[in-house]
Design an enzyme around this catalytic site. Sequence first.
Site, PDB file in Angstrom:
ATOM      1  N   HIS A 215       0.703  -1.117   0.106  1.00  0.00           N
ATOM      2  CA  HIS A 215      -0.022   0.098  -0.059  1.00  0.00           C
ATOM      3  C   HIS A 215       1.025   1.312   0.175  1.00  0.00           C
ATOM      4  O   HIS A 215       0.354   2.344   0.272  1.00  0.00           O
ATOM      5  CB  HIS A 215      -1.164   0.154   1.339  1.00  0.00           C
ATOM      6  CG  HIS A 215      -1.808  -1.188   1.324  1.00  0.00           C
ATOM      7  ND1 HIS A 215      -2.563  -1.577   0.349  1.00  0.00           N
ATOM      8  CD2 HIS A 215      -2.009  -2.237   2.341  1.00  0.00           C
ATOM      9  CE1 HIS A 215      -3.201  -2.828   0.699  1.00  0.00           C
ATOM     10  NE2 HIS A 215      -2.910  -3.072   1.926  1.00  0.00           N
TER      11      HIS A 215
ATOM     12  N   HIS B  84      -7.438  -4.788  -1.326  1.00  0.00           N
ATOM     13  CA  HIS B  84      -6.797  -6.089  -1.319  1.00  0.00           C
ATOM     14  C   HIS B  84      -7.570  -6.754  -2.676  1.00  0.00           C
ATOM     15  O   HIS B  84      -7.297  -7.882  -2.660  1.00  0.00           O
ATOM     16  CB  HIS B  84      -6.761  -6.777  -0.284  1.00  0.00           C
ATOM     17  CG  HIS B  84      -6.235  -6.126   0.989  1.00  0.00           C
ATOM     18  ND1 HIS B  84      -7.273  -5.554   1.717  1.00  0.00           N
ATOM     19  CD2 HIS B  84      -4.870  -5.894   1.280  1.00  0.00           C
ATOM     20  CE1 HIS B  84      -6.428  -4.972   2.679  1.00  0.00           C
ATOM     21  NE2 HIS B  84      -5.030  -5.217   2.447  1.00  0.00           N
TER      22      HIS B  84
END
Lengths: 329, 329
Positions: free
Chosen positions: A57, A219
């Site tokens: 991320h 995700h």
Amino acid sequence: MKKIINDANQVVQDMVDGLVAANPTTLKQVPETFVVVRKDAPVKGKVAIVSGGGSGHEPAHAGYIGKGMLDAAVCGEVFTSPTPDQVLEAIKAVDGGAGVLLVIKNYTGDVLNFEMAAELAEMEGIQVEKVIVNDDVAVEDSSFTTGRRGIAGTIFVHKLAGAKAASGASLEEVKSVAEKVVANVRSMGMALTPCTVPAAGTPSFQLAEDEMEIGMGIHGEPGINCGLIASADEIATTLTEKILEDYDFSGEVAVLVNGLGATPEMELYIVNKKVHALLADKGIRIYKTFVGEYMTSLEMAGCSVSLLKLDEELKELLDAESLAPAFRI
Amino acid sequence: MKKIINDANQVVQDMVDGLVAANPTTLKQVPETFVVVRKDAPVKGKVAIVSGGGSGHEPAHAGYIGKGMLDAAVCGEVFTSPTPDQVLEAIKAVDGGAGVLLVIKNYTGDVLNFEMAAELAEMEGIQVEKVIVNDDVAVEDSSFTTGRRGIAGTIFVHKLAGAKAASGASLEEVKSVAEKVVANVRSMGMALTPCTVPAAGTPSFQLAEDEMEIGMGIHGEPGINCGLIASADEIATTLTEKILEDYDFSGEVAVLVNGLGATPEMELYIVNKKVHALLADKGIRIYKTFVGEYMTSLEMAGCSVSLLKLDEELKELLDAESLAPAFRI
């Protein structure tokens, strides 16, 4: 899988090494961990803030380490929660005697492991509090989460709680600001393409050449709608309206238009234009706007919109100095 | 083509609107142009710096507008040189009486159009100088260029010339610093995937699922070698060694590991790790490292490495304050 890596099982190690090498005066790694902390940690008498989660991320979360923001980031394997012992190492490395606040994105693994670390730290005499960020209005209960997911709005929690901690506030006061931000922030995202976890080697889902998914998680968790690609204005409208339905943002807000990894900045600015127009139509004033990659999902193409409702206290904390490389103010 | 846009022929207009909307206190648009300038332009008595070129390289160049860096960016159509009249508008908007320096990436269209604008401005009594950046060591003479191309190393020219201008230096002194940076910077890039110009609708070239191209330009111009994807360490070694062969970097350098648009920051840090190791092996000291997206090519996956050789003057200028959003120091 097209990636610039050496070994799919070694990417987090290599990344942390390269990150610390790039920032030798501001960051250090806790030896034998994937924990990155401020070079001057622990800062005596200051409440410390620890965040983290699965890697992939970036710049979340290590890019937010710096004066006025985070003290530590725990880098789990890609899209995988860091273990409690890693989180514990972070807590121990940054506690300056005033306690530690954990900022946790709402994913079941993260919540469990950070909570276990908090218990272990408390057994060692460190005062620990936590907040759980659940800003994603798209869905309740998805693949890895009970309740709403924590996504890009988390950056505002880092920033404002970090500013409060830098001001010399107590753990209770810092936690209270973090909770206020969580209560006042909402986000929603969309994706044009999936991404590939290096160790998996294949994309986590498929989208046809003319499809997008609205409400996708960071995700690749399923969203609320998979349909034909819409225009930027339609996408901005869908995301913004769903956010506005969820909470009363009348008054003043901060806007974050976040890229998920492979979206050109040009497209993010095009989305921002429409978000501004939509908020103007509703009479909502924009205090500050952030456009860029703040919370990504490897090389996923897509974006998210976050709104944070502001009051005088939150505006002051938003404007306070931050030396974190990925959020300089 | 998967893009978050409204109209492929309107992307630059929409982008500029969204960009200025996001930065209302620091940027303004010159009406009826795609020229973005500092809100407080012209700054009386300060040498102004103007850059720009085709759009699609964001945050280059509008992200580098701010105190200590650029005064204006001219946003051409995607991968297309801005017209001389647009460049002229930029020059007129920022000239504070001390003259204007044009920083031009070496592409034939940019060089011609910026030079013509300089002539027009001089006819209006504005003193204009220019530097041409040609940092890409990969190839001589490619699709759109005579000589070497200008790529990510351009950011260092913006930063250091901008710092010199902010110090109150004369146009001649600012130009001299810019020329010194051009003489001391070298770059080279590689790509894993092509990108698609919105108005074209299809990728500008093709790479097989297991192929990469070394020495690719930021508009997809051919490189020096198309082969199987190598490891991050091999890629970093190829780029860095070619740069080191081209110029004597012994002493101290700044490093820029730049993402081309769709490369996860994780991969850039992995490359950075190896670049640091290679330079350490050669006894070259690293003064500062920058890792991120500084000069992109829409959604191209790939990266470039730039090295800038430093002396005391250049170090001081590199460290000077910059309030440009995409290069805060």
